[in-house]
Motif scaffolding. Structure first.
Motif, short mmCIF file in Angstrom:
data_model
loop_
_atom_site.label_atom_id
_atom_site.label_comp_id
_atom_site.label_asym_id
_atom_site.label_seq_id
_atom_site.Cartn_x
_atom_site.Cartn_y
_atom_site.Cartn_z
N PRO A 24 -26.82 7.86 12.70
CA PRO A 24 -26.22 8.76 11.87
C PRO A 24 -25.05 8.26 10.79
CG PRO A 24 -25.50 9.22 13.86
CD PRO A 24 -26.50 8.14 14.17
N TRP A 25 -25.26 8.85 9.74
CA TRP A 25 -24.25 8.55 8.79
C TRP A 25 -22.56 8.42 9.49
CZ3 TRP A 25 -20.35 11.87 7.38
CH2 TRP A 25 -20.99 13.36 7.29
N GLN A 26 -22.49 9.44 10.16
CA GLN A 26 -20.93 9.57 10.70
C GLN A 26 -20.57 8.27 11.86
OE1 GLN A 26 -23.44 11.61 10.85
NE2 GLN A 26 -22.91 13.85 11.06
N ILE A 27 -21.85 7.40 12.27
CA ILE A 27 -21.47 6.29 12.77
C ILE A 27 -21.66 5.03 12.04
CG2 ILE A 27 -22.33 4.90 14.75
CD1 ILE A 27 -23.30 7.50 16.13
N THR A 28 -22.52 5.17 11.12
CA THR A 28 -22.60 3.67 10.30
C THR A 28 -21.63 3.81 9.26
OG1 THR A 28 -24.26 4.98 8.71
CG2 THR A 28 -25.19 3.79 10.92
N GLY A 29 -20.98 4.90 8.61
CA GLY A 29 -20.11 5.11 7.42
C GLY A 29 -21.10 4.72 6.23
N THR A 30 -22.56 4.73 6.21
CA THR A 30 -23.21 4.55 5.07
C THR A 30 -24.07 6.09 4.62
OG1 THR A 30 -23.71 2.40 5.43
CG2 THR A 30 -25.16 3.47 4.02
N GLY A 33 -23.52 8.35 -3.49
CA GLY A 33 -23.46 7.80 -2.18
C GLY A 33 -22.38 7.12 -2.13
N PHE A 34 -22.04 6.67 -0.55
CA PHE A 34 -20.90 5.88 -0.26
C PHE A 34 -21.16 4.91 0.93
CE2 PHE A 34 -19.86 9.56 2.15
CZ PHE A 34 -19.48 9.06 3.15
N HIS A 35 -20.66 4.10 1.26
CA HIS A 35 -20.53 3.29 2.42
C HIS A 35 -19.01 2.71 2.60
CE1 HIS A 35 -21.67 -0.33 0.30
NE2 HIS A 35 -20.89 -1.15 1.06
N SER A 36 -18.93 2.47 3.99
CA SER A 36 -17.47 2.00 4.34
C SER A 36 -17.46 0.51 4.20
CB SER A 36 -17.10 2.60 5.78
OG SER A 36 -18.02 2.05 6.79
N ILE A 37 -16.37 -0.21 4.02
CA ILE A 37 -16.27 -1.66 3.92
C ILE A 37 -15.62 -1.94 4.93
CG2 ILE A 37 -16.20 -3.64 2.55
CD1 ILE A 37 -16.51 -1.71 0.00
N PRO A 38 -15.81 -2.65 5.99
CA PRO A 38 -14.83 -3.19 6.86
C PRO A 38 -13.61 -4.25 6.63
CG PRO A 38 -17.19 -4.31 7.32
CD PRO A 38 -16.97 -3.27 6.07
N VAL A 39 -14.05 -5.23 5.60
CA VAL A 39 -13.07 -5.97 5.31
C VAL A 39 -12.61 -6.08 3.92
CG1 VAL A 39 -12.58 -8.63 5.24
CG2 VAL A 39 -14.15 -7.68 6.90
N ALA A 40 -13.26 -6.28 2.88
CA ALA A 40 -12.66 -6.01 1.54
C ALA A 40 -14.22 -6.03 0.62
CB ALA A 40 -12.00 -7.33 0.91
N GLU A 41 -14.16 -5.26 -0.53
CA GLU A 41 -15.34 -5.14 -1.58
C GLU A 41 -15.71 -6.28 -2.01
OE1 GLU A 41 -16.23 -3.15 -5.77
OE2 GLU A 41 -14.65 -2.26 -4.28
N GLY A 42 -16.99 -6.79 -2.06
CA GLY A 42 -17.44 -7.69 -2.63
C GLY A 42 -18.69 -7.48 -3.51
N ARG A 43 -19.13 -8.46 -4.14
CA ARG A 43 -20.48 -8.18 -4.84
C ARG A 43 -21.62 -7.90 -4.10
NH1 ARG A 43 -20.22 -13.89 -7.66
NH2 ARG A 43 -19.36 -14.47 -5.74
N GLY A 64 -14.60 7.83 12.75
CA GLY A 64 -15.50 8.76 12.38
C GLY A 64 -14.93 10.12 11.69
N HIS A 65 -13.63 10.49 11.88
CA HIS A 65 -13.05 11.63 11.27
C HIS A 65 -12.90 11.15 9.75
CE1 HIS A 65 -11.23 13.10 15.18
NE2 HIS A 65 -12.44 13.27 15.14
N ALA A 66 -12.75 10.00 9.51
CA ALA A 66 -12.48 9.43 8.12
C ALA A 66 -13.64 9.23 7.18
CB ALA A 66 -11.98 8.12 8.14
N ILE A 67 -14.90 9.08 7.80
CA ILE A 67 -16.09 9.25 7.13
C ILE A 67 -16.53 10.57 6.96
CG2 ILE A 67 -18.55 8.67 7.48
CD1 ILE A 67 -16.66 6.05 6.94
N SER A 119 -5.01 -10.88 1.84
CA SER A 119 -4.54 -9.65 2.28
C SER A 119 -5.56 -8.47 1.96
CB SER A 119 -3.07 -9.33 1.64
OG SER A 119 -3.12 -9.37 0.21
N LEU A 120 -6.47 -8.70 1.33
CA LEU A 120 -7.52 -7.65 0.97
C LEU A 120 -7.94 -6.71 2.44
CD1 LEU A 120 -9.80 -9.30 -1.74
CD2 LEU A 120 -7.96 -7.30 -1.83
N THR A 121 -8.06 -5.42 2.41
CA THR A 121 -8.54 -4.90 3.60
C THR A 121 -9.50 -4.06 3.23
OG1 THR A 121 -6.97 -3.00 3.16
CG2 THR A 121 -6.15 -4.69 4.56
N GLY A 122 -10.03 -3.21 4.20
CA GLY A 122 -11.20 -2.51 4.05
C GLY A 122 -11.26 -1.21 3.09
#
Length: 211
Positions: free
Chosen positions: A10-16, A77-87, A187-190, A60-63
């Motif tokens: 589910p999206w709550q876990i994947t962040g997507t 729609g949206f998805h979480s990025i663990p490190v930093a946004e890229g192409r 999970g709460h943040a997503i 120093s870029l973060t997620g």
């Protein structure tokens, strides 16, 4: 981001969380030396764009969270990025979800996103125009004029009708929850982000209905 198209969790876990279901995999291109790397930090990948180099060469870029917006500032729609946004985040989100590529993609690093996408999936993106929004164009001093929305507007009436500030409007709204989300568990943040964007979309649609 191959999990964007393959995970059944589910999206709550994947962040997507996208309105469109995944319809194809994000392939890995073995002949592209840096394709498997999560960040755009290699000089060979950055071209001549000064802004791209200054932004993505920082260690120093973060997620964060990548949000796709339509021209009406409605979240697609949206998805979480663990490190930093890229192409790859933009490329994968569109390629794995959209049956047909958008005719216009407005992105602050469109000058670098265009070759990234066309080298990997030229047929899919063959009718797509990649444009830098007017707000960020002044920082791209070494990029071609073909990437600038302001230049395209002079010759294309369809581009004149595109609200290039929709992304900045949406991202400005996302700043309202940035501090709150930073103190939450993943999970709460997503879930909090999903609720915020649902309310955002409803408010935008209601305002459009009144016009």
């Amino acid at each position: 981001m191959q999990e964007l198209a393959t995970s059944q969790e589910p999206w709550q876990i994947t962040g997507t969380c996208y309105g469109l279901p995944p319809i194809r995999l994000r392939r890995y291109y073995s002949k592209l030396h840096y394709d498997a790397q999560p960040l755009d930090r290699d000089a060979e990948q950055m071209g001549d764009c000064n802004k791209f180099y200054k932004t993505y060469s920082k260690n120093s870029l973060t997620g964060s969270i990548l949000v796709l917006w339509c021209t009406h500032a409605i979240c697609l729609g949206f998805h979480s990025i663990p490190v930093a946004e890229g192409r790859n985040d933009v490329f994968s989100a569109i390629y794995t979800r959209f049956p047909v590529a958008p005719q216009v993609i407005v992105y602050d690093f469109a000058c670098q996103l265009a070759p990234y996408c066309l080298v990997r999936e030229a047929r899919y993106f063959r009718h797509t125009r990649f444009l830098i929004d007017e707000m960020h164009a002044h920082d791209h001093t070494r990029c071609g004029q073909a990437c600038f929305t302001s230049n395209a507007m002079r010759y294309d009436d369809c581009i004149q009708m595109v609200n290039t500030s929709a992304v900045e409007c949406g991202n400005k709204g996302m700043k309202r929850i940035r501090k709150s989300v930073s103190f939450m568990m993943y999970g709460h943040a997503i879930q909090f982000t999903k609720v915020f964007l649902d309310i955002w979309n409803r408010n935008v649609i209601n305002r459009m209905a009144k016009v």
